[in-house]
Design a protein around this motif. Structure first.
Motif, mmCIF file in Angstrom:
data_model
loop_
_atom_site.group_PDB
_atom_site.id
_atom_site.type_symbol
_atom_site.label_atom_id
_atom_site.label_comp_id
_atom_site.label_asym_id
_atom_site.label_seq_id
_atom_site.Cartn_x
_atom_site.Cartn_y
_atom_site.Cartn_z
ATOM 1 N N GLY A 195 20.253 -16.269 -25.519
ATOM 2 C CA GLY A 195 19.313 -17.484 -24.799
ATOM 3 C C GLY A 195 18.264 -18.304 -25.880
ATOM 4 O O GLY A 195 17.774 -19.062 -25.421
ATOM 5 N N VAL B 114 19.154 -21.698 -25.588
ATOM 6 C CA VAL B 114 18.286 -22.379 -24.491
ATOM 7 C C VAL B 114 17.109 -22.701 -24.572
ATOM 8 O O VAL B 114 16.471 -23.859 -23.789
ATOM 9 N N GLN C 103 18.103 -29.489 -23.085
ATOM 10 C CA GLN C 103 18.851 -28.763 -22.183
ATOM 11 C C GLN C 103 20.443 -28.822 -22.250
ATOM 12 O O GLN C 103 21.266 -28.891 -21.453
ATOM 13 N N PHE D 101 22.116 -26.494 -24.002
ATOM 14 C CA PHE D 101 22.704 -25.278 -23.515
ATOM 15 C C PHE D 101 22.534 -24.655 -22.334
ATOM 16 O O PHE D 101 21.583 -24.774 -21.757
ATOM 17 N N GLU D 102 23.466 -23.608 -21.830
ATOM 18 C CA GLU D 102 23.272 -22.909 -20.818
ATOM 19 C C GLU D 102 24.001 -21.439 -21.117
ATOM 20 O O GLU D 102 24.842 -21.493 -21.936
ATOM 21 N N ALA E 39 26.319 -18.678 -19.471
ATOM 22 C CA ALA E 39 27.166 -18.326 -18.525
ATOM 23 C C ALA E 39 28.313 -17.337 -19.000
ATOM 24 O O ALA E 39 28.768 -17.515 -20.108
ATOM 25 N N ALA F 66 26.685 -18.358 -24.269
ATOM 26 C CA ALA F 66 25.946 -19.613 -24.350
ATOM 27 C C ALA F 66 27.257 -20.682 -24.237
ATOM 28 O O ALA F 66 28.332 -20.591 -24.695
ATOM 29 N N ARG F 67 26.957 -21.719 -23.587
ATOM 30 C CA ARG F 67 27.921 -22.894 -23.218
ATOM 31 C C ARG F 67 27.261 -24.115 -23.693
ATOM 32 O O ARG F 67 26.086 -24.125 -23.375
ATOM 33 N N ARG G 272 26.091 -27.327 -22.382
ATOM 34 C CA ARG G 272 26.238 -28.021 -20.906
ATOM 35 C C ARG G 272 26.444 -29.517 -21.095
ATOM 36 O O ARG G 272 26.734 -30.368 -20.294
#
Length: 95
Positions: free
Chosen positions: A24, A27, A33, A35-36, A38, A42-43, A45
């Protein structure tokens, strides 16, 4: 910077989900923002919000993030200022 947009489809940002440990940090340090987290990884976004500052890459403990840092920050901010002040042509581009 909520609502910030960089330039569409030009970001050099890459995320290797095969080695990401979902800590994280990306993030936490990303000012836009991008990244997130999930499914334990990390993804990306919103890749077009990336201004290529390199904070994510410098803070990733397993080097899962790569980005070509350089003039992206300045270019993104100038582009945003031009758009906000309606100093672009009908195509949305400067000059």
């Amino acid at each position: 910077m909520k609502g910030f947009r960089y330039l569409d489809r030009v970001s050099s940002l890459a995320l290797d989900t095969g080695i990401c440990i979902a800590c994280g940090r990306c993030v936490e340090v990303c000012p836009h923002q991008v990244f997130e987290i999930a499914e334990d990884c990390a993804r990306l976004r919103d890749i077009d919000a990336c201004m290529e500052c390199g904070a994510c890459m410098r803070n990733c403990p397993v080097n899962a993030v790569a980005v070509d840092t350089g003039v992206g920050c300045a270019t993104g901010l100038i582009h945003e200022w031009l758009m906000a002040n309606k100093l672009t042509n009908s195509s949305g581009k400067c000059c």
